[in-house]
Design an enzyme around this catalytic site. Structure first.
Site, PDB file in Angstrom:
ATOM      1  N   HIS A 306    -107.135 -58.574-136.304  1.00  9.11           N
ATOM      2  CA  HIS A 306    -105.873 -57.879-135.588  1.00  9.11           C
ATOM      3  C   HIS A 306    -106.566 -56.591-135.067  1.00  9.11           C
ATOM      4  O   HIS A 306    -107.350 -56.124-135.438  1.00  9.11           O
ATOM      5  CB  HIS A 306    -104.860 -57.419-136.633  1.00  9.11           C
ATOM      6  CG  HIS A 306    -103.465 -56.989-135.960  1.00  9.11           C
ATOM      7  ND1 HIS A 306    -103.315 -55.992-135.427  1.00  9.11           N
ATOM      8  CD2 HIS A 306    -102.444 -57.759-135.906  1.00  9.11           C
ATOM      9  CE1 HIS A 306    -102.146 -55.959-134.993  1.00  9.11           C
ATOM     10  NE2 HIS A 306    -101.439 -56.970-135.347  1.00  9.11           N
ATOM     11  N   ASP A 363     -99.472 -64.224-138.711  1.00  9.32           N
ATOM     12  CA  ASP A 363     -99.381 -65.515-138.247  1.00  9.32           C
ATOM     13  C   ASP A 363    -100.045 -66.307-139.576  1.00  9.32           C
ATOM     14  O   ASP A 363    -100.003 -67.648-139.155  1.00  9.32           O
ATOM     15  CB  ASP A 363     -99.845 -65.836-136.887  1.00  9.32           C
ATOM     16  CG  ASP A 363     -99.282 -65.127-135.892  1.00  9.32           C
ATOM     17  OD1 ASP A 363     -97.986 -65.041-135.870  1.00  9.32           O
ATOM     18  OD2 ASP A 363     -99.733 -64.169-135.268  1.00  9.32           O
TER      19      ASP A 363
END
Ligand code: ACO
Length: 439
Positions: A306, A363
């Protein structure tokens, strides 16, 4: 600590103010840098650029903290509903009972889409991706709501926001029905937001779908967890479009497009495709992790890493538990969940992932949950868009209401220097670069 920074360019020193956020974030304000020094800053991909001051969402990627309007995501996930969270994000405070009732009533009142809009679904081929349809339909929706284009009063804004959040679920479900060749199902006013969506997805003309409470609770959680995430790619896109004065529908339709990509919202579908492939081809997980680490490798470990979190994403922590709970309650074990957990274990013990601080993101586990609810993979990113809509609207409102100038970054030009226009009969196939320079 000094509240100015100093930059020395060509021997001359320039003071730059330091802006401090409410959680102690510190930023060097370079707004006047070009005027005073003739220099712009270069930060490709905006990895180190604060594009705005925002009071909506706080993320501390080092500590794994996420708060909407100051409230920790864990508390909202446990106690709130998606409809309430929408209000919180958009208005900056939790609603009173009366406000929540009115707000929720608006969602019900505007859950239908204009009959004319349904006809647009016939124009899309059955193979059309639901994200393309969603974006097109949100934009087309503005044609049916001309009074919503100018939102100068608080009431008009509130109605427009509720309309958009309510209708995105009707459009999403209708695009799914259209894609599988089934008749479109209309919403039912007595159902709550999540149950109503599942009803429109799975009811048939001859059989009503009874939303399962565990799936409804899991969907609620997913939507809350996706509702905002400060200056992510799609929210920044919404702000960029809004800054030109574009209306809320157009700005949010652009947000859908930005979300679609595999490095952003599209990752939830990519994760399940990856897990399915690992399962079907019985791939050795250690070998797969070796593959994704390769410098020239075209694949990445989807759902990992991320831009902001250098820690376990707090949303992934919650979703991992939700996945376990839902699959247990539905008595529907999924080999993909087991593969995901083993893959996580291999990656988190690998020096490559440890050194780069790559952890599961939102996700990684969301797709397994959506799969258990019967949501098809090509709808996963649409589900993300439904969740993110209140965040986009809150960002749109912040730009629209603030005295913010047009978003218009600068660049460092690295193309050809000035050269003359070459008539077509004088051009060579090899190109004119350099030789035709007219400097
Ligand atoms: N698999 C393998 N290696 C990775 C991964 C990954 N998932 N993510 C990052 N890396 C590596 C990069 O190759 C790079 O290695 P290097 O230093 O040897 O060159 C290093 O880690 C840093 O990666 P960047 O791409 O520079 O980091 P960035 O912050 O730009 O990328 C991103 C963040 C795009 C999310 C990235 O981690 C990624 O591609 N992840 C997979 C896709 C994904 O899950 N996206 C969803 C993100 S969450 C969201 O948007 C909702």
């Amino acid at each position: 600590m000094s509240d100015t920074a100093k930059i020395v360019i060509g021997g001359a020193a320039h003071d730059l103010p330091i802006v401090v956020g409410t959680e102690g974030d510190r930023a060097v304000d370079i707004t006047k840098l070009r005027v005073t020094t003739g220099h712009v800053t270069l930060d490709e991909g905006y990895a180190n650029t604060g594009s705005c001051r925002s009071a909506i969402t706080f993320v501390d990627g080092e500590k794994g903290i996420l708060r909407y309007r100051g409230i920790p995501i864990e508390q909202l996930a446990m106690n709130s509903t998606f409809v309430e969270t929408c209000w919180l994000l958009i208005y900056g405070r939790l609603p009173t009972q009366e406000q929540l009732k009115t707000w929720s009533g608006l969602f019900t009142r505007y859950e239908m889409i204009h009959e004319g809009l349904y006809k647009h679904f016939d124009g899309f081929p059955p193979t059309g991706h639901p994200m393309a349809i969603l974006s097109a339909m949100i934009n087309a929706g503005s044609c049916y709501e001309p009074d919503m284009m100018e939102m100068e009063s608080d009431t008009t804004f509130q109605v427009a926001a509720a309309r958009l959040i309510s209708k995105i679920r009707t459009i999403a479900a209708a695009s799914y029905k259209a894609s599988i060749g089934q008749p479109i199902v209309y919403p039912k006013p007595h159902l709550d937001y999540c149950s109503n969506f599942l009803h429109m997805m799975f009811s048939l003309p001859y059989r009503d779908y009874e939303p399962d409470p565990d799936s409804v609770a899991a969907l609620q959680m997913i939507l809350i967890l996706h509702a905002d995430h400060e200056q992510n790619c799609s929210s920044s896109t919404v702000r960029m479009v809004a800054s030109s004065g574009a209306n809320m529908f157009a700005s949010c339709a652009a947000g859908v497009c930005a979300l679609w990509g595999r490095l952003h919202g599209g990752a939830n579908a990519a994760v399940v495709e990856m897990l399915q492939q690992l399962h079907d081809q019985r791939v050795d997980l250690k070998e797969y992790v070796t593959l994704v680490k390769g410098k020239e490798s075209p694949v990445r470990l989807m759902g990992f890493g991320h831009r902001v979190y250098k820690q376990y994403d707090p949303r992934a922590t919650i979703l991992k538990e939700v996945a376990d709970r839902l699959l247990g309650r539905l008595k529907r074990p999924d080999p993909l969940l087991e593969i995901a957990k083993r893959l996580e274990d291999v990656a988190l013990n690998d020096p490559y992932f440890i050194e780069r601080r790559l952890y599961p993101n939102v996700d990684f586990y969301s797709g397994v949950i959506l799969r258990a609810m019967g949501i098809p993979v090509n709808m996963f990113t649409v589900m993300f868009a439904m969740g993110r809509m209140p965040g986009w609207i809150a960002n749109w409102k912040e730009v629209h209401n603030g005295a913010i100038a047009l978003y218009r970054p600068r660049q460092v030009y690295v193309g050809e220097p000035e050269r003359r226009y070459v008539p077509i009969h004088e051009r060579s196939a090899a190109g004119e670069s350099g030789r035709e320079s007219g400097r």
